[in-house]
Design a protein around this motif. Structure first.
Motif, PDB file in Angstrom:
ATOM      1  N   UNK A 201       7.365  -0.072  16.616  1.00  0.00           N
ATOM      2  CA  UNK A 201       7.186   0.326  15.224  1.00  0.00           C
ATOM      3  C   UNK A 201       5.764   0.060  14.742  1.00  0.00           C
ATOM      4  N   UNK A 202       5.076  -0.890  15.375  1.00  0.00           N
ATOM      5  CA  UNK A 202       3.697  -1.173  14.974  1.00  0.00           C
ATOM      6  C   UNK A 202       2.771  -0.008  15.288  1.00  0.00           C
TER       7      UNK A 202
ATOM      8  N   UNK B  80       6.815  -7.692   9.016  1.00  0.00           N
ATOM      9  CA  UNK B  80       6.617  -7.167   7.660  1.00  0.00           C
ATOM     10  C   UNK B  80       6.230  -5.692   7.664  1.00  0.00           C
ATOM     11  N   UNK B  81       5.607  -5.214   8.721  1.00  0.00           N
ATOM     12  CA  UNK B  81       5.438  -3.768   8.860  1.00  0.00           C
ATOM     13  C   UNK B  81       6.808  -3.107   8.905  1.00  0.00           C
TER      14      UNK B  81
ATOM     15  N   UNK C 157       9.779  -4.377   7.708  1.00  0.00           N
ATOM     16  CA  UNK C 157      10.487  -4.501   6.438  1.00  0.00           C
ATOM     17  C   UNK C 157       9.881  -3.580   5.387  1.00  0.00           C
ATOM     18  N   UNK C 158       8.549  -3.520   5.334  1.00  0.00           N
ATOM     19  CA  UNK C 158       7.894  -2.656   4.350  1.00  0.00           C
ATOM     20  C   UNK C 158       8.240  -1.193   4.596  1.00  0.00           C
ATOM     21  N   UNK C 159       8.279  -0.809   5.870  1.00  0.00           N
ATOM     22  CA  UNK C 159       8.589   0.578   6.182  1.00  0.00           C
ATOM     23  C   UNK C 159      10.041   0.932   5.956  1.00  0.00           C
ATOM     24  N   UNK C 160      10.940  -0.009   6.252  1.00  0.00           N
ATOM     25  CA  UNK C 160      12.366   0.286   6.174  1.00  0.00           C
ATOM     26  C   UNK C 160      12.969  -0.010   4.803  1.00  0.00           C
ATOM     27  N   UNK C 161      12.190  -0.627   3.928  1.00  0.00           N
ATOM     28  CA  UNK C 161      12.688  -0.876   2.572  1.00  0.00           C
ATOM     29  C   UNK C 161      13.081   0.431   1.892  1.00  0.00           C
TER      30      UNK C 161
ATOM     31  N   UNK D  18       3.556  -6.538  -2.555  1.00  0.00           N
ATOM     32  CA  UNK D  18       2.250  -7.091  -2.165  1.00  0.00           C
ATOM     33  C   UNK D  18       2.106  -7.233  -0.657  1.00  0.00           C
ATOM     34  N   UNK D  19       3.209  -7.185   0.088  1.00  0.00           N
ATOM     35  CA  UNK D  19       3.144  -7.377   1.541  1.00  0.00           C
ATOM     36  C   UNK D  19       2.208  -6.371   2.190  1.00  0.00           C
ATOM     37  N   UNK D  20       2.264  -5.115   1.761  1.00  0.00           N
ATOM     38  CA  UNK D  20       1.387  -4.103   2.361  1.00  0.00           C
ATOM     39  C   UNK D  20      -0.074  -4.376   2.029  1.00  0.00           C
TER      40      UNK D  20
END
Length: 225
Positions: free
Chosen positions: A39-40, A122-123, A125-129, A183-185
């Motif tokens: 996913x990265x 976090x990449x 989680x941010x993408x799948x949110x 803010x994670x991104x």
């Protein structure tokens, strides 16, 4: 007459059990890491296939089912493992001060450090949110709810806003969690060789959260009819 297992044999059996357990845990971790690594590269979770994950992990496809029933269960494990440690660390940070002194800044620093140390998670989680898997989206929302409830409970125990109901505390914490998840991104996009940019983002997030807390202190609940 009781038959005793020779000590050397018993020790060998215990060692074999430990070895099998460790090997199973390593394989499970390799599958999770393989999914994150794929996913990265810009892939979404729903685009991943079981066979490419096992190939990336260096295991045979059939071994996948010894750890996960399906791809959704692997995704749920990624969400859960990303959240448990962070929730514990943030609870510890909240115990170190109050919002008008150290607690907010310390919480932001802990969160930022954790995001930077767990970039792949976090990449994901941010993408799948807002991604394509309803199961993973629900899991991310559920994890956010855990953060909200734990933070609201801590604020109540610290007696920070004693006149507010627990429902109001949950609403306030919802704003905080949403701000930090967004803010994670920004954290992930920070250049590694620009410390000033890191300080500025930290200060900005601290100010955002302090504004939320200041608003909370002025919040007037409507009396129940």
């Amino acid at each position: 007459m009781t038959t005793r297992t020779p000590r050397s044999r018993a020790g060998a059996e215990d060692s074999a059990l430990v070895t099998r357990s460790e090997r199973k845990q390593r394989t499970r971790g390799a599958l999770l890491d393989a999914a994150l690594q794929l996913m990265s590269e810009g892939r979404s979770f729903t685009s991943l296939g079981l066979r490419e994950i096992t190939r990336e992990a260096g295991v045979v496809p059939t071994s996948f089912y010894r750890h996960f029933r399906d791809m959704d269960e692997l995704g749920l494990a990624l969400v859960e493992e990303s959240g448990l440690t962070l929730r514990r660390m943030l609870r510890e940070a909240r115990k170190q001060g109050r919002p008008d002194t150290d607690m907010v800044r310390r919480s932001v620093e802990v969160y930022k450090e954790y995001v930077e140390a767990n970039r792949l998670q976090f990449f994901f989680i941010s993408g799948e949110r807002h991604g394509g898997s309803p199961v993973i989206r629900r899991a991310v929302r559920n994890e956010a709810t855990h953060f909200i409830n734990e933070m609201a409970e801590d604020i109540r125990q610290l007696n920070i806003a004693p006149r507010l109901s627990f429902a109001s505390l949950q609403m306030i914490c919802n704003l905080i969690v949403s701000t930090m998840m967004q803010a994670a991104t920004d954290i992930l996009d920070l250049p590694a060789n620009q410390p000033q940019a890191h300080r500025e983002l930290t200060d900005f997030l601290v100010k955002q959260l302090r504004v939320i807390f200041l608003g909370a202190m002025q919040w007037k609940e409507k009396p129940l009819v």
